[in-house]
Write a protein that holds these residues in place. Structure first.
Motif, PDB file in Angstrom:
ATOM      1  N   PRO A   2      56.654  49.285  37.732  1.00 13.85           N
ATOM      2  CA  PRO A   2      55.676  48.204  37.531  1.00 13.85           C
ATOM      3  C   PRO A   2      55.959  46.984  38.394  1.00 13.85           C
ATOM      4  CG  PRO A   2      57.250  48.237  35.741  1.00 13.85           C
ATOM      5  CD  PRO A   2      57.525  49.466  36.574  1.00 13.85           C
ATOM      6  N   TYR A   3      54.975  46.153  38.486  1.00 14.81           N
ATOM      7  CA  TYR A   3      55.125  44.879  39.159  1.00 14.81           C
ATOM      8  C   TYR A   3      55.561  43.827  38.147  1.00 14.81           C
ATOM      9  CZ  TYR A   3      53.382  46.490  43.623  1.00 14.81           C
ATOM     10  OH  TYR A   3      53.266  47.133  44.820  1.00 14.81           O
ATOM     11  N   VAL A   4      56.188  42.775  38.672  1.00 14.60           N
ATOM     12  CA  VAL A   4      56.793  41.748  37.818  1.00 14.60           C
ATOM     13  C   VAL A   4      56.406  40.370  38.356  1.00 14.60           C
ATOM     14  CG1 VAL A   4      58.998  40.762  37.044  1.00 14.60           C
ATOM     15  CG2 VAL A   4      58.750  43.243  37.251  1.00 14.60           C
ATOM     16  N   CYS A  21      43.242  42.504  38.731  1.00  8.50           N
ATOM     17  CA  CYS A  21      43.938  43.665  38.156  1.00  8.50           C
ATOM     18  C   CYS A  21      42.920  44.669  37.599  1.00  8.50           C
ATOM     19  CB  CYS A  21      44.896  43.226  37.046  1.00  8.50           C
ATOM     20  SG  CYS A  21      45.770  44.631  36.321  1.00  8.50           S
ATOM     21  N   PRO A  22      42.939  45.903  38.092  1.00  9.29           N
ATOM     22  CA  PRO A  22      41.928  46.884  37.676  1.00  9.29           C
ATOM     23  C   PRO A  22      42.128  47.423  36.267  1.00  9.29           C
ATOM     24  CG  PRO A  22      43.503  47.908  39.151  1.00  9.29           C
ATOM     25  CD  PRO A  22      43.836  46.444  39.128  1.00  9.29           C
ATOM     26  N   VAL A  23      43.318  47.206  35.704  1.00  7.50           N
ATOM     27  CA  VAL A  23      43.562  47.735  34.363  1.00  7.50           C
ATOM     28  C   VAL A  23      43.820  46.633  33.335  1.00  7.50           C
ATOM     29  CG1 VAL A  23      44.384  49.976  35.175  1.00  7.50           C
ATOM     30  CG2 VAL A  23      46.011  48.109  34.917  1.00  7.50           C
ATOM     31  N   ASP A  24      43.539  45.391  33.713  1.00  3.16           N
ATOM     32  CA  ASP A  24      43.683  44.251  32.788  1.00  3.16           C
ATOM     33  C   ASP A  24      45.036  44.215  32.096  1.00  3.16           C
ATOM     34  OD1 ASP A  24      41.152  43.259  33.345  1.00  3.16           O
ATOM     35  OD2 ASP A  24      40.208  44.507  31.819  1.00  3.16           O
ATOM     36  N   CYS A  25      46.095  44.396  32.879  1.00  3.02           N
ATOM     37  CA  CYS A  25      47.421  44.406  32.259  1.00  3.02           C
ATOM     38  C   CYS A  25      48.183  43.106  32.490  1.00  3.02           C
ATOM     39  CB  CYS A  25      48.227  45.611  32.729  1.00  3.02           C
ATOM     40  SG  CYS A  25      48.755  45.533  34.439  1.00  3.02           S
ATOM     41  N   ILE A  26      47.494  42.066  32.995  1.00  2.00           N
ATOM     42  CA  ILE A  26      48.132  40.762  33.186  1.00  2.00           C
ATOM     43  C   ILE A  26      47.602  39.814  32.112  1.00  2.00           C
ATOM     44  CG2 ILE A  26      48.522  38.837  34.763  1.00  2.00           C
ATOM     45  CD1 ILE A  26      47.998  40.762  37.084  1.00  2.00           C
ATOM     46  N   ALA A  27      48.528  39.105  31.469  1.00  2.00           N
ATOM     47  CA  ALA A  27      48.126  38.252  30.355  1.00  2.00           C
ATOM     48  C   ALA A  27      48.976  36.996  30.291  1.00  2.00           C
ATOM     49  CB  ALA A  27      48.238  39.023  29.044  1.00  2.00           C
ATOM     50  N   ARG A  41      51.503  49.352  31.289  1.00  2.00           N
ATOM     51  CA  ARG A  41      50.109  49.588  31.699  1.00  2.00           C
ATOM     52  C   ARG A  41      49.887  49.400  33.193  1.00  2.00           C
ATOM     53  NH1 ARG A  41      46.606  45.830  28.753  1.00  2.00           N
ATOM     54  NH2 ARG A  41      44.957  47.068  29.675  1.00  2.00           N
ATOM     55  N   CYS A  42      50.791  48.715  33.886  1.00  2.00           N
ATOM     56  CA  CYS A  42      50.642  48.487  35.328  1.00  2.00           C
ATOM     57  C   CYS A  42      50.625  49.822  36.068  1.00  2.00           C
ATOM     58  CB  CYS A  42      51.803  47.629  35.814  1.00  2.00           C
ATOM     59  SG  CYS A  42      51.846  47.398  37.607  1.00  2.00           S
ATOM     60  N   ILE A  43      49.667  49.974  36.984  1.00  2.00           N
ATOM     61  CA  ILE A  43      49.562  51.228  37.752  1.00  2.00           C
ATOM     62  C   ILE A  43      50.052  51.051  39.196  1.00  2.00           C
ATOM     63  CG2 ILE A  43      47.685  52.151  36.332  1.00  2.00           C
ATOM     64  CD1 ILE A  43      45.744  51.279  38.597  1.00  2.00           C
ATOM     65  N   ASP A  44      50.747  49.954  39.448  1.00  2.00           N
ATOM     66  CA  ASP A  44      51.395  49.733  40.756  1.00  2.00           C
ATOM     67  C   ASP A  44      50.399  49.707  41.920  1.00  2.00           C
ATOM     68  OD1 ASP A  44      53.500  50.146  39.036  1.00  2.00           O
ATOM     69  OD2 ASP A  44      54.021  52.112  39.833  1.00  2.00           O
ATOM     70  N   CYS A  45      49.258  49.100  41.715  1.00  2.00           N
ATOM     71  CA  CYS A  45      48.232  49.152  42.770  1.00  2.00           C
ATOM     72  C   CYS A  45      48.445  48.097  43.854  1.00  2.00           C
ATOM     73  CB  CYS A  45      46.849  49.000  42.151  1.00  2.00           C
ATOM     74  SG  CYS A  45      46.487  47.299  41.653  1.00  2.00           S
ATOM     75  N   ASN A  46      49.248  47.075  43.564  1.00  2.00           N
ATOM     76  CA  ASN A  46      49.606  46.047  44.553  1.00  2.00           C
ATOM     77  C   ASN A  46      48.536  44.968  44.753  1.00  2.00           C
ATOM     78  OD1 ASN A  46      51.662  45.097  46.311  1.00  2.00           O
ATOM     79  ND2 ASN A  46      50.535  45.831  48.078  1.00  2.00           N
ATOM     80  N   ALA A  47      47.417  45.068  44.048  1.00  2.00           N
ATOM     81  CA  ALA A  47      46.315  44.118  44.257  1.00  2.00           C
ATOM     82  C   ALA A  47      46.716  42.679  43.904  1.00  2.00           C
ATOM     83  CB  ALA A  47      45.107  44.534  43.425  1.00  2.00           C
ATOM     84  N   CYS A  48      47.432  42.521  42.823  1.00  2.00           N
ATOM     85  CA  CYS A  48      47.779  41.175  42.359  1.00  2.00           C
ATOM     86  C   CYS A  48      48.672  40.445  43.355  1.00  2.00           C
ATOM     87  CB  CYS A  48      48.459  41.245  41.002  1.00  2.00           C
ATOM     88  SG  CYS A  48      49.905  42.329  40.962  1.00  2.00           S
ATOM     89  N   ARG A  49      49.541  41.196  43.963  1.00  2.00           N
ATOM     90  CA  ARG A  49      50.507  40.573  44.862  1.00  2.00           C
ATOM     91  C   ARG A  49      49.823  39.836  46.018  1.00  2.00           C
ATOM     92  NH1 ARG A  49      55.820  43.330  47.332  1.00  2.00           N
ATOM     93  NH2 ARG A  49      56.510  41.557  48.532  1.00  2.00           N
TER      94      ARG A  49
HETATM   95 FE1  SF4 Z   1      47.561  45.018  37.798  1.00  2.00          FE
HETATM   96 FE2  SF4 Z   1      47.887  46.387  40.063  1.00  2.00          FE
HETATM   97 FE3  SF4 Z   1      49.211  44.087  39.724  1.00  2.00          FE
HETATM   98 FE4  SF4 Z   1      49.921  46.242  38.307  1.00  2.00          FE
HETATM   99  S1  SF4 Z   1      50.087  46.002  40.537  1.00  2.00           S
HETATM  100  S2  SF4 Z   1      49.640  44.166  37.510  1.00  2.00           S
HETATM  101  S3  SF4 Z   1      47.906  47.246  37.987  1.00  2.00           S
HETATM  102  S4  SF4 Z   1      46.955  44.332  39.868  1.00  2.00           S
END
Ligand code: SF4
Length: 80
Positions: A2-4, A21-27, A41-49
């Motif tokens: 997961p991302y942190v 975040c495509p899975v709404d796992c940031i809160a 729940r993080c799917i490691d998509c890298n979008a948030c970074r």
């Molecule tokens: Fe969400 Fe993707 Fe970031 Fe994980 S890496 S927190 S799934 S946007």
């Protein structure tokens, strides 16, 4: 892996990460100093970074040594 979210988010709370975040796992919460990623729940998509204005987000395997405690801090938020 997961991302942190790490220390630079504290008192910034930009929130752009939450919007992408495509899975709404940031809160967060009104009384919380930063945003947090749910490691289950993080799917490691890298979008948030890419959208974080303070470069606070890392994948777990590349966390800077002085930010390692944020793995636990992120996970603990979702146990509240
Ligand atoms: Fe969400 Fe993707 Fe970031 Fe994980 S890496 S927190 S799934 S946007």
């Amino acid at each position: 892996m997961p991302y942190v979210i790490t220390q630079p988010c504290i008192d910034v709370k930009d929130g752009a990460c939450m919007d992408v975040c495509p899975v709404d796992c940031i809160a967060t919460a009104p009384d919380a100093p930063m945003y947090y990623i749910d490691p289950d729940r993080c799917i490691d998509c890298n979008a948030c970074r890419h959208v974080c204005p303070v470069d606070a987000i890392f994948s777990l395997w590349e966390l800077p040594p002085d930010q390692l405690e944020f793995e636990r801090i992120n996970a603990d938020f979702f146990k509240r």
